[in-house]
Design an enzyme around this catalytic site. Structure first.
Site, short mmCIF file in Angstrom:
data_model
loop_
_atom_site.label_atom_id
_atom_site.label_comp_id
_atom_site.label_asym_id
_atom_site.label_seq_id
_atom_site.Cartn_x
_atom_site.Cartn_y
_atom_site.Cartn_z
CG HIS A 184 -2.23 -0.71 0.94
ND1 HIS A 184 -3.03 -1.20 1.92
CD2 HIS A 184 -2.86 -1.03 -0.22
CE1 HIS A 184 -4.09 -1.78 1.39
NE2 HIS A 184 -4.00 -1.69 0.09
CB CYS A 483 -2.77 -3.69 -18.00
SG CYS A 483 -2.99 -5.45 -17.64
#
Length: 548
Positions: A184, A483
């Site tokens: 994160h 991606c």
């Protein structure tokens, strides 16, 4: 001057004095329960509610990806199972702080044992536990230190609540000892265009508050005690990069005019407007999991149609690539596959889980076809975790049957690259998910900081697999995109184009840096850099050869 290295996030650079995050709270002692269980349980419940409210408030203020991360953390504080566990421990004689600490500790151990994405969330859980215990003690929770002047923040790792609400006027860069490129900390740093280097072994022991440092995300280096000349050069480079990032938005292209469409990775239709504002030419990866993860049953065709239509309407005439539900393993869904697996990363996930519950897949593809027919966006749909041509043919045939016009496959498993010629004969396109492709190629869990040195898409083994896919795309005349987060690395983006990649998709905040970097090279120069990189013997050497 000394230097340490880790995994860089972005391409920014910063020079400033260091501030270190305070050490976490010490574990509670074993003092006996100081009040009746009911009273203490009510006090714990109040602390949990206060922490959840604080996290939700920060989420609303942060917005974007940070909001989603903080809302997930708030759910960890609202989980009734935690309060039940705390009460059971207090009934056994533990005091409120100890019971809370141990309850979250048990939850944390469970997440770590699951590996992958869930293991990485253990850091978020630790932060919630710290905040709840701090409330019970009546003290402030550890957090980002205050400063009147700009600084580089150094920490063991950063909790979402800290990263999401950083003062970007003061915090110039982040350095963490733990964490990987998809932690994160890395995700939120990238979303804020904040230079970061994660997984820097030994940084906490090597640096002190007030010590001067240069953080270079492009090279993944942290230089301690740099010279005045080095600091001045870093500050000049920072200003030049900021100026380039604020240049007028144009479509992605190389210096010779070769088009390289720059697309956005999105996880919700709400993110579309910001992506368009930042210059996304379409969507290269739309993650559909947001519709499924909090549900006890699969959403209806009607509900899915509405969400997909909302997304497509934001990109009229543009390409939007949607990934079919990618669940199982580290993102289990009870209505799809909740069976325990010893090694979930290699278990029933992606297309395997969808084939085992085909009606869920059929409903999703039918909803996507409905949205396709209701808008004028160019919808492309791909399946996750495709391993070979048989799985490709299955998915393409099902998509065609349900009315989809453009159907492809994600390349995340090394076998698909080895069989790229076969797969691209069957699929309309392939999109490379570099996060998982790197994980499976290097046999290194992409979420674990202990093996972060292996989680590097610059590794020549990964680059050679990309080359196989690029060559197969050129031979069949079909697009091959990227991606994964590798596309957000400007220097690597150039190499990917040189390996035959035709489109790049990334977090919208990375678009400006990649756009600027592509404009510095021709297609021939990109191919030359790629040719040098794949001869390397390590990721670090590949970076150096591409730059040289």
């Amino acid at each position: 001057m000394s230097a340490l290295s880790g995994v860089g996030v972005g391409r920014g650079i910063a020079a400033a004095k260091v501030l270190k995050m305070p050490e976490p709270l010490a574990p509670p002692g074993d003092a006996p329960l100081s009040a009746p269980v009911d009273e203490e349980a009510a006090r714990v419940q109040g602390a949990l509610q206060d922490v959840a409210a604080e996290l939700l408030s920060r989420a609303a203020a942060a917005g974007g990806e940070a909001q989603q991360v903080l809302e997930a953390a708030a759910l960890m504080a609202q989980d009734p199972a935690i309060l039940d566990d705390v009460r059971t421990r207090m009934e056994g004689g533990a005091n409120a702080e100890r019971a809370t600490w141990d309850a979250y500790g048990a939850f944390r151990d469970m997440l770590v044992s699951m590996g992958g994405y869930m293991a990485e969330r253990a850091t978020d859980l630790d932060d919630v536990a710290q905040r709840v215990v701090a409330r019970l003690r009546g003290v402030a929770a550890p957090g980002v230190p205050a400063s009147d002047e700009p600084f580089i923040l150094v920490a063991r790792d950063l909790a979402p609540a800290d990263t999401a609400t950083l003062d970007l006027e003061k915090t110039l860069a982040l350095v963490t000892q733990d964490g990987g490129p998809t932690s994160h900390t890395a995700i939120l740093a990238r979303s804020k265009s904040l230079p970061a280097v994660v997984g820097v072994t030994g940084i906490l022991a090597a640096v002190a508050d007030g010590q001067r440092a240069i953080v270079d995300a492009r090279t993944g280096s942290v230089e301690l005690d740099p010279s005045d000349d080095a600091v001045a050069a870093a500050q000049t480079e920072r200003e030049e990069r900021l100026a380039a990032a604020s240049a007028p938005i144009t479509d992605g292209a190389l210096a010779d005019g070769t088009k390289v469409p720059l697309l956005a990775n999105l996880g919700s239709p709400k993110e579309a407007a910001k992506a368009v504002e930042l210059g996304a030419e379409g969507v290269g990866l739309f993650r559909t999991e947001f519709l499924f993860l909090d549900a006890t049953s699969a959403p209806t065709v009607e509900a899915q149609t509405a969400s997909y239509t909302e997304l497509l309407q934001a990109f009229p005439g543009r390409k939007v690539v949607v990934r079919a539900l990618d669940a199982g393993a580290d993102k289990p869904l009870s209505f799809l596959n909740d069976a325990h697996e010893e090694n979930p990363a290699l278990g029933l996930r992606g297309i395997r889980a969808l084939r085992a519950s085909e009606q869920i897949l059929r409903d999703q593809l039918a909803a996507l076809a409905n949205a396709q027919d209701a808008t004028d966006a160019e919808l492309w749909v791909m399946a996750p975790m495709i391993a070979d041509v048989e799985e490709t043919e299955y998915f393409v045939a099902l998509g065609r049957e349900l009315g989809l016009r453009t159907v492809g496959a994600m390349a995340e498993v090394p076998s698909i690259a080895v069989l790229a010629d076969q797969v691209l004969e069957a699929a309309d396109f392939v999109s490379i998910g570099t996060n998982d492709l790197t994980q499976y190629t290097m046999a290194a869990d992409r979420q674990l900081g202990s093996v972060s040195s292996f989680q590097d898409p610059w590794h020549p083994a990964v680059l050679r697999l990309v080359k196989l896919l690029g060559e197969a795309g050129a031979a069949t005349g079909k697009p091959v995109g990227v991606c994964g987060e590798a596309a957000a690395d400007p220097a690597l983006a150039v190499v990917l184009v040189g390996l035959g990649v035709t489109t790049l998709s990334m977090s919208p905040s990375a678009l400006a840096d990649v756009r600027a970097e592509l404009l510095t090279v021709t297609l021939e120069e990109a191919r030359e850099r790629a040719a040098r990189a794949i001869t390397a013997r390590s990721a670090a050497e590949a970076r150096g050869l591409a730059a040289g």
